[in-house]
Every structure is written in structure tokens, then in C-alpha cells.
Design a protein around this motif. Structure first.
Motif, PDB file in Angstrom:
ATOM      1  N   LEU A  78       0.838  -1.206   0.000  1.00 32.96           N
ATOM      2  CA  LEU A  78       0.000   0.000   0.000  1.00 32.96           C
ATOM      3  C   LEU A  78       0.873   1.256   0.000  1.00 32.96           C
ATOM      4  CD1 LEU A  78      -2.951  -1.071   2.274  1.00 32.96           C
ATOM      5  CD2 LEU A  78      -3.095  -0.376  -0.129  1.00 32.96           C
ATOM      6  N   GLN A  79       2.042   1.201   0.624  1.00 32.68           N
ATOM      7  CA  GLN A  79       2.966   2.330   0.549  1.00 32.68           C
ATOM      8  C   GLN A  79       3.451   2.543  -0.878  1.00 32.68           C
ATOM      9  OE1 GLN A  79       6.024   1.421   3.420  1.00 32.68           O
ATOM     10  NE2 GLN A  79       4.999   2.614   5.008  1.00 32.68           N
ATOM     11  N   ASP A  85       3.132   3.271  -7.585  1.00 29.56           N
ATOM     12  CA  ASP A  85       3.444   1.944  -8.118  1.00 29.56           C
ATOM     13  C   ASP A  85       2.329   0.966  -7.751  1.00 29.56           C
ATOM     14  OD1 ASP A  85       5.966   2.732  -9.134  1.00 29.56           O
ATOM     15  OD2 ASP A  85       6.858   2.485  -7.145  1.00 29.56           O
ATOM     16  N   ASN A  86       2.270  -0.133  -8.444  1.00 29.80           N
ATOM     17  CA  ASN A  86       1.299  -1.209  -8.162  1.00 29.80           C
ATOM     18  C   ASN A  86      -0.146  -0.711  -8.106  1.00 29.80           C
ATOM     19  OD1 ASN A  86       3.193  -3.419  -7.877  1.00 29.80           O
ATOM     20  ND2 ASN A  86       3.868  -2.409  -6.008  1.00 29.80           N
ATOM     21  N   LEU A  87      -0.453   0.281  -8.920  1.00 29.90           N
ATOM     22  CA  LEU A  87      -1.789   0.880  -8.883  1.00 29.90           C
ATOM     23  C   LEU A  87      -2.887  -0.118  -9.233  1.00 29.90           C
ATOM     24  CD1 LEU A  87      -1.004   4.380 -10.440  1.00 29.90           C
ATOM     25  CD2 LEU A  87      -1.251   3.758  -8.018  1.00 29.90           C
ATOM     26  N   ALA A  88      -2.582  -1.087 -10.076  1.00 29.50           N
ATOM     27  CA  ALA A  88      -3.590  -2.086 -10.445  1.00 29.50           C
ATOM     28  C   ALA A  88      -4.027  -2.914  -9.243  1.00 29.50           C
ATOM     29  CB  ALA A  88      -3.059  -2.992 -11.546  1.00 29.50           C
ATOM     30  N   GLU A  90      -4.334  -1.754  -6.103  1.00 27.18           N
ATOM     31  CA  GLU A  90      -4.820  -0.916  -5.002  1.00 27.18           C
ATOM     32  C   GLU A  90      -6.130  -1.407  -4.392  1.00 27.18           C
ATOM     33  OE1 GLU A  90      -5.618   3.690  -3.699  1.00 27.18           O
ATOM     34  OE2 GLU A  90      -5.387   3.243  -5.842  1.00 27.18           O
ATOM     35  N   ASP A  91      -7.146  -1.633  -5.197  1.00 28.27           N
ATOM     36  CA  ASP A  91      -8.443  -2.053  -4.648  1.00 28.27           C
ATOM     37  C   ASP A  91      -8.330  -3.392  -3.919  1.00 28.27           C
ATOM     38  OD1 ASP A  91      -9.609   0.238  -5.649  1.00 28.27           O
ATOM     39  OD2 ASP A  91     -10.423  -0.760  -7.435  1.00 28.27           O
ATOM     40  N   GLN A  92      -7.608  -4.342  -4.515  1.00 27.15           N
ATOM     41  CA  GLN A  92      -7.458  -5.651  -3.887  1.00 27.15           C
ATOM     42  C   GLN A  92      -6.651  -5.550  -2.588  1.00 27.15           C
ATOM     43  OE1 GLN A  92      -7.126  -5.050  -7.140  1.00 27.15           O
ATOM     44  NE2 GLN A  92      -8.803  -6.260  -7.960  1.00 27.15           N
ATOM     45  N   LEU A  93      -5.631  -4.712  -2.571  1.00 29.39           N
ATOM     46  CA  LEU A  93      -4.841  -4.528  -1.355  1.00 29.39           C
ATOM     47  C   LEU A  93      -5.676  -3.898  -0.245  1.00 29.39           C
ATOM     48  CD1 LEU A  93      -1.470  -3.299  -2.890  1.00 29.39           C
ATOM     49  CD2 LEU A  93      -1.865  -5.487  -1.719  1.00 29.39           C
ATOM     50  N   ARG A  94      -6.500  -2.934  -0.593  1.00 30.40           N
ATOM     51  CA  ARG A  94      -7.350  -2.290   0.422  1.00 30.40           C
ATOM     52  C   ARG A  94      -8.374  -3.286   0.981  1.00 30.40           C
ATOM     53  NH1 ARG A  94      -5.673   2.525   1.036  1.00 30.40           N
ATOM     54  NH2 ARG A  94      -4.842   3.791  -0.654  1.00 30.40           N
ATOM     55  N   THR A  95      -8.924  -4.122   0.111  1.00 28.67           N
ATOM     56  CA  THR A  95      -9.852  -5.165   0.568  1.00 28.67           C
ATOM     57  C   THR A  95      -9.130  -6.152   1.465  1.00 28.67           C
ATOM     58  OG1 THR A  95     -11.219  -4.930  -1.410  1.00 28.67           O
ATOM     59  CG2 THR A  95     -11.394  -7.017  -0.202  1.00 28.67           C
ATOM     60  N   TRP A  96      -7.927  -6.559   1.070  1.00 29.79           N
ATOM     61  CA  TRP A  96      -7.126  -7.482   1.877  1.00 29.79           C
ATOM     62  C   TRP A  96      -6.825  -6.868   3.244  1.00 29.79           C
ATOM     63  CZ3 TRP A  96      -1.337  -8.899   0.915  1.00 29.79           C
ATOM     64  CH2 TRP A  96      -1.006 -10.077   1.578  1.00 29.79           C
ATOM     65  N   ALA A  97      -6.468  -5.586   3.265  1.00 24.17           N
ATOM     66  CA  ALA A  97      -6.185  -4.918   4.539  1.00 24.17           C
ATOM     67  C   ALA A  97      -7.408  -4.930   5.454  1.00 24.17           C
ATOM     68  CB  ALA A  97      -5.726  -3.480   4.273  1.00 24.17           C
ATOM     69  N   LYS A  98      -8.582  -4.677   4.892  1.00 20.24           N
ATOM     70  CA  LYS A  98      -9.817  -4.732   5.695  1.00 20.24           C
ATOM     71  C   LYS A  98     -10.048  -6.143   6.232  1.00 20.24           C
ATOM     72  CE  LYS A  98     -12.167  -1.007   3.297  1.00 20.24           C
ATOM     73  NZ  LYS A  98     -13.183  -0.657   2.305  1.00 20.24           N
TER      74      LYS A  98
END
Length: 103
Positions: A78-79, A85-88, A90-98
Motif C-alpha cells: 500500500l505504501q 506503483d502497483n496501482l492495479a 490498489e483495490d485488492q490490497l485495500r480489501t485485503w487490509a480490511k
């Protein structure tokens, strides 16, 4: 308490070959147990079938140590998103973080 192990620290599909070899070792060192598995999992989030296969192949991801590694990898990636970077992912990382917050 997480166990720390020696890890490659950058396991993703472009650093893996057939037959199985790991490339690009400049970042290796100590990391929470499961860090490499969590990194590979993160880079499969855009392919849910592959992500499920990685989770099945690395049971450490469901352990307390694996949760520590997953949280670390997710925060690091996420950083990178915040830096452009790794913008594609982002949504999956935010969901994973939740999801990780509810474990």
C-alpha cells in the motif's frame, strides 16, 4: 509472537522460473515467517483462482505468523501504491487490509 526466518523478500511471478528457481536476491534477509508466501499471494490478487492456489499451497498464510507477514506485506505494498506503483493492485490490497483487520 512472530517467528522471523530468512526470506527472499521479493517473491513474485517475474522472480520465479521453470524449473523452479528464485531470481533477484538483492532484498533477501530476515522477515516474519510466511513473508515470501504473503508476497506471492499479494501479487496474485488480480487472479482469484491463482490466489486461492497460493493460499492452499502455503498453509502458513492462515497461521498467526502468516497473518503478521500478510499485514506487513499488505502495508508495504500500500505504501508503493501511495508512491504511484502497483496501482492495479490498489483495490485488492485495500480489501485485503480490511479482511486482515478482522482476523
Amino acid at each position: 509472537m512472530a517467528c522471523w526466518t530468512t526470506d527472499h523478500a521479493d517473491v513474485h511471478w517475474t522472480n520465479l522460473t521453470e524449473p523452479l528457481r528464485l531470481l533477484d536476491w538483492e532484498g533477501w534477509g530476515r522477515a516474519p515467517e510466511g513473508f515470501d508466501a504473503a508476497t506471492l499471494y499479494a501479487y496474485t490478487l488480480l487472479q482469484p483462482g491463482a490466489a486461492a492456489r497460493v493460499r492452499d499451497a502455503f498453509p502458513v498464510l492462515g497461521s498467526p505468523a502468516g497473518l503478521t507477514a500478510a499485514a506487513t506485506v499488505c502495508a508495504q505494498l500500500l505504501q508503493t501504491v501511495a508512491r504511484g506503483d502497483n496501482l492495479a493492485l490498489e483495490d485488492q490490497l485495500r480489501t485485503w487490509a480490511k479482511d486482515l483487520r478482522h482476523c
